[in-house]
Design an enzyme around this catalytic site. Structure first.
Site, PDB file in Angstrom:
ATOM      1  N   LYS A  85     -79.990  25.725 -37.757  1.00 53.33           N
ATOM      2  CA  LYS A  85     -80.248  23.982 -38.513  1.00 53.33           C
ATOM      3  C   LYS A  85     -81.226  22.694 -37.599  1.00 53.33           C
ATOM      4  O   LYS A  85     -81.994  22.534 -37.984  1.00 53.33           O
ATOM      5  CB  LYS A  85     -78.327  24.124 -38.079  1.00 53.33           C
ATOM      6  CG  LYS A  85     -78.362  22.230 -38.820  1.00 53.33           C
ATOM      7  CD  LYS A  85     -76.690  22.842 -39.085  1.00 53.33           C
ATOM      8  CE  LYS A  85     -75.723  22.747 -38.336  1.00 53.33           C
ATOM      9  NZ  LYS A  85     -75.238  21.233 -37.546  1.00 53.33           N
ATOM     10  N   SER A  86     -80.789  23.427 -36.025  1.00 52.18           N
ATOM     11  CA  SER A  86     -81.457  21.551 -35.378  1.00 52.18           C
ATOM     12  C   SER A  86     -82.611  21.686 -35.551  1.00 52.18           C
ATOM     13  O   SER A  86     -83.749  21.282 -35.644  1.00 52.18           O
ATOM     14  CB  SER A  86     -81.468  22.213 -33.741  1.00 52.18           C
ATOM     15  OG  SER A  86     -79.706  22.117 -33.572  1.00 52.18           O
TER      16      SER A  86
ATOM     17  N   GLY B 111     -74.206  15.000 -37.808  1.00 55.07           N
ATOM     18  CA  GLY B 111     -74.241  14.093 -36.195  1.00 55.07           C
ATOM     19  C   GLY B 111     -76.266  13.971 -36.561  1.00 55.07           C
ATOM     20  O   GLY B 111     -76.126  13.168 -35.602  1.00 55.07           O
TER      21      GLY B 111
ATOM     22  N   ARG C  90     -67.135  10.293 -35.471  1.00 57.54           N
ATOM     23  CA  ARG C  90     -67.603  10.501 -34.735  1.00 57.54           C
ATOM     24  C   ARG C  90     -68.066   9.192 -34.277  1.00 57.54           C
ATOM     25  O   ARG C  90     -68.704   8.002 -34.695  1.00 57.54           O
ATOM     26  CB  ARG C  90     -68.796  11.994 -34.878  1.00 57.54           C
ATOM     27  CG  ARG C  90     -68.140  13.084 -35.917  1.00 57.54           C
ATOM     28  CD  ARG C  90     -68.910  14.043 -35.367  1.00 57.54           C
ATOM     29  NE  ARG C  90     -69.433  14.159 -35.040  1.00 57.54           N
ATOM     30  CZ  ARG C  90     -70.466  15.565 -35.741  1.00 57.54           C
ATOM     31  NH1 ARG C  90     -71.084  16.241 -35.789  1.00 57.54           N
ATOM     32  NH2 ARG C  90     -70.514  16.084 -34.314  1.00 57.54           N
TER      33      ARG C  90
ATOM     34  N   SER D 242     -76.386  15.428 -24.139  1.00 58.85           N
ATOM     35  CA  SER D 242     -77.064  15.644 -25.819  1.00 58.85           C
ATOM     36  C   SER D 242     -78.264  15.823 -26.215  1.00 58.85           C
ATOM     37  O   SER D 242     -78.915  14.946 -26.205  1.00 58.85           O
ATOM     38  CB  SER D 242     -75.945  14.855 -26.320  1.00 58.85           C
ATOM     39  OG  SER D 242     -75.989  14.336 -27.654  1.00 58.85           O
TER      40      SER D 242
ATOM     41  N   GLN E  43     -78.840  15.848 -29.492  1.00 62.25           N
ATOM     42  CA  GLN E  43     -79.105  14.443 -30.269  1.00 62.25           C
ATOM     43  C   GLN E  43     -79.311  12.772 -30.054  1.00 62.25           C
ATOM     44  O   GLN E  43     -80.228  12.464 -30.180  1.00 62.25           O
ATOM     45  CB  GLN E  43     -77.761  14.502 -31.213  1.00 62.25           C
ATOM     46  CG  GLN E  43     -77.332  15.770 -31.517  1.00 62.25           C
ATOM     47  CD  GLN E  43     -75.616  15.690 -33.103  1.00 62.25           C
ATOM     48  OE1 GLN E  43     -74.909  14.933 -32.937  1.00 62.25           O
ATOM     49  NE2 GLN E  43     -76.078  17.100 -33.595  1.00 62.25           N
TER      50      GLN E  43
ATOM     51  N   ASP F  11     -71.953  25.540 -29.729  1.00 62.41           N
ATOM     52  CA  ASP F  11     -71.532  25.247 -31.052  1.00 62.41           C
ATOM     53  C   ASP F  11     -70.850  26.773 -31.427  1.00 62.41           C
ATOM     54  O   ASP F  11     -70.077  26.698 -32.492  1.00 62.41           O
ATOM     55  CB  ASP F  11     -72.326  25.518 -32.011  1.00 62.41           C
ATOM     56  CG  ASP F  11     -72.896  23.541 -31.584  1.00 62.41           C
ATOM     57  OD1 ASP F  11     -72.684  22.677 -31.800  1.00 62.41           O
ATOM     58  OD2 ASP F  11     -73.945  23.683 -32.434  1.00 62.41           O
TER      59      ASP F  11
ATOM     60  N   LYS G 265     -66.619  16.569 -31.709  1.00 60.45           N
ATOM     61  CA  LYS G 265     -67.673  17.640 -33.245  1.00 60.45           C
ATOM     62  C   LYS G 265     -67.270  17.260 -34.560  1.00 60.45           C
ATOM     63  O   LYS G 265     -65.940  16.653 -34.666  1.00 60.45           O
ATOM     64  CB  LYS G 265     -67.701  19.532 -32.627  1.00 60.45           C
ATOM     65  CG  LYS G 265     -68.268  19.466 -31.229  1.00 60.45           C
ATOM     66  CD  LYS G 265     -69.460  19.064 -31.590  1.00 60.45           C
ATOM     67  CE  LYS G 265     -70.137  19.254 -29.927  1.00 60.45           C
ATOM     68  NZ  LYS G 265     -72.035  18.788 -29.985  1.00 60.45           N
TER      69      LYS G 265
ATOM     70  N   ARG H  82     -62.678  20.329 -31.731  1.00 59.09           N
ATOM     71  CA  ARG H  82     -62.445  22.143 -31.469  1.00 59.09           C
ATOM     72  C   ARG H  82     -61.788  22.509 -30.609  1.00 59.09           C
ATOM     73  O   ARG H  82     -61.117  23.966 -30.845  1.00 59.09           O
ATOM     74  CB  ARG H  82     -64.329  22.248 -31.533  1.00 59.09           C
ATOM     75  CG  ARG H  82     -64.914  22.324 -32.704  1.00 59.09           C
ATOM     76  CD  ARG H  82     -65.665  22.500 -32.515  1.00 59.09           C
ATOM     77  NE  ARG H  82     -67.140  22.742 -34.010  1.00 59.09           N
ATOM     78  CZ  ARG H  82     -68.186  22.553 -34.084  1.00 59.09           C
ATOM     79  NH1 ARG H  82     -68.837  22.673 -32.998  1.00 59.09           N
ATOM     80  NH2 ARG H  82     -68.098  22.481 -36.056  1.00 59.09           N
TER      81      ARG H  82
END
Ligand code: S3P
Length: 445
Positions: free
Chosen positions: A25-26, A101, A130, A173, A175, A323, A351, A355
């Site tokens: 996915k990333s 995100g 978020r 992070s 992201q 994750d 997240k 979680r």
């Protein structure tokens, strides 16, 4: 509401054979974004993940770089181009990031440097909870004009001239780091980002692969890019996602007699923390045939079931498996004994769901004892899943963890609200069904 009924694997049967999982996915998000920035709006990407999150990125890239809204014929009347406010008309391009995100945060970096254009990024109810200031605040230091809704989406951006800056991040992070690197490509001067711990480096690798050198890439905490820089598009091949493979690797470790291989699997060292946990716990695994394709290592990983011990997660290991923590918690509950402590993982609280709270809730309903900490979990070993009915809370990784719990349970698990799995792993149910026919069925709840 779509739900799954997951039955325990019949006694004596095991998970055996060789399989693949969908694309990472990333890497899929980055392949679309970097190709779009390089002028390729419809790039050829091998094994791109066709999930809801990645579709959101694809639509946004089409709107921002292709001048189209995505579904219409090229050049039709619906075609929208971001307009300069001075030209009149509706100046704001509305962009829907859905549940993703990665889409919203990486695009904040991309759009901050689009001078003369105005954007509004929004998403679903989970995304609207978020935190976005972690991206917006350092981007503002580069000259970006960004407004958040009390720190959360929707996010409004007016593209500006950006200046390279030194930024010290308070969270590890990928992201946030990636958003700053993507802004840095458009800035004048050097953008240098220092993180408290290394995080996944797919952006750095792909920038290098697209011809823009990133200093300090690899496992380091500091990375730098010099702008303005232009990208040269290249074909990308996406390896299988280790975060999706994790559900099957753990299931194979837990179900006696299993021996399962996953081929074409991404093995970037910033993502393989789960394999470090297997080593610490004594889970038997091996990797074979490792090669690097379009800047990312991949290979075949095989896991064999057997007894294993409690294990800990802390510090720099956390970003390398963030994750995978829900399914690693399930593994820890089945260790031969002792206490597994997962700490330094407060990021789990922001997240797709909280979680830490979600794992405690789901585990409690299926007969597993777990204690929560502000920054993680404590999980006694020597347990086994009774079964019961749980809700994913709209979080894909919780839904798939609960499905694996069903396979190893005594009475089966009903998992409510599983449509969210489409965000990262379309075909999860069919993949389980192929490996273990008759154990999973979709029901309406
Ligand atoms: C991602 C980074 C991680 C991860 C997420 C994908 C990425 O988030 O949890 O699923 O693609 O960069 P953070 O950067 O918030 O840690």
């Amino acid at each position: 509401m779509k739900c799954w009924r997951v039955r325990p694997l019949p006694g004596g049967s095991a998970l055996r054979g060789t399989m693949r999982v969908p694309g990472d996915k990333s890497i899929s998000h980055r392949a679309l974004i970097l190709s779009g920035m390089a002028g390729e709006v419809e790039p050829e990407i091998e094994n791109l993940l066709e999930s809801e999150d990645v579709k959101a990125t694809r639509e946004i890239i089409r709107k921002v770089f292709g001048g189209g809204t995505g579904g219409e014929e090229k050049g039709s009347a619906e075609t929208q181009k971001p307009k300069n406010a001075a030209e009149g008309g509706d100046p704001v391009l509305e962009l829907d990031c859905g549940n993703s995100g990665t889409t919203i945060r990486l695009m904040m970096g991309v759009l901050s440097g689009r001078k003369g254009c105005c954007f509004r990024l929004d998403g679903d109810a989970s995304l609207r909870r978020r935190p976005m200031e972690r991206v917006a605040a350092p981007l503002r230091k580069m000259g970006a004009c960004i407004e958040t809704n009390e720190g959360r989406p929707p996010v409004r951006i007016e593209g500006r001239e950006l200046i390279g800056t030194r930024v010290q991040l308070s969270v590890a992070s990928a992201q946030v780091k990636s958003a700053l690197l993507l802004a840095g490509l458009q800035a004048t001067g050097t953008t240098e980002i220092t993180s408290p711990a290394p995080s996944r480096d797919h952006t750095e690798r792909m920038l290098n692969y697209f011809g823009v050198p990133v200093e300090g890439s690899g496992n380091g905490r500091a990375v730098a890019v010099r702008g303005p820089a232009s990208l040269a598009p290249r074909p990308v091949s996406v390896p299988g996602d280790i975060s999706s493979a994790a559900f099957f690797l753990v299931a194979a470790a837990l179900i006696p007699g299993s021996e399962l291989s996953i081929e074409n699997l991404g093995l970037n060292p910033t993502r393989t923390g789960i394999l470090d946990c297997f080593d610490a716990a004594g889970v038997s695994w091996e990797a074979q045939g490792i090669e690097t394709v379009s800047g990312e290592p991949r290979g075949k990983v095989s896991v064999r079931a057997g007894e294993f011990s409690a294990f800990g997660i802390a510090g720099d290991l956390v970003p390398r498996l963030i994750d995978e923590i829900p399914v690693l918690a399930l593994l820890a509950a089945h260790s031969a004994g002792g206490l597994s402590v997962f700490r330094d993982a407060a990021e789990l609280r922001v997240k797709e769901s909280d979680r830490i709270a979600r794992i405690a809730e789901v585990f409690g309903r299926i007969g597993l004892v777990v204690r929560t900490r502000d920054d993680g979990l404590e999980i006694p070993g020597g347990q086994s899943v009774r079964g019961g009915t749980v809700s994913s809370g709209g979080d894909h990784r919780i839904a798939m963890t609960a499905a694996v719990a069903g396979l190893v349970s005594r009475e089966g698990v009903i998992v409510e609200d599983v449509a969210c799995v489409e965000t990262s792993f379309p075909g999860f149910q069919e993949t389980v069904e192929r490996l273990a026919p008759g154990v999973i069925e979709a029901i309406e709840g």
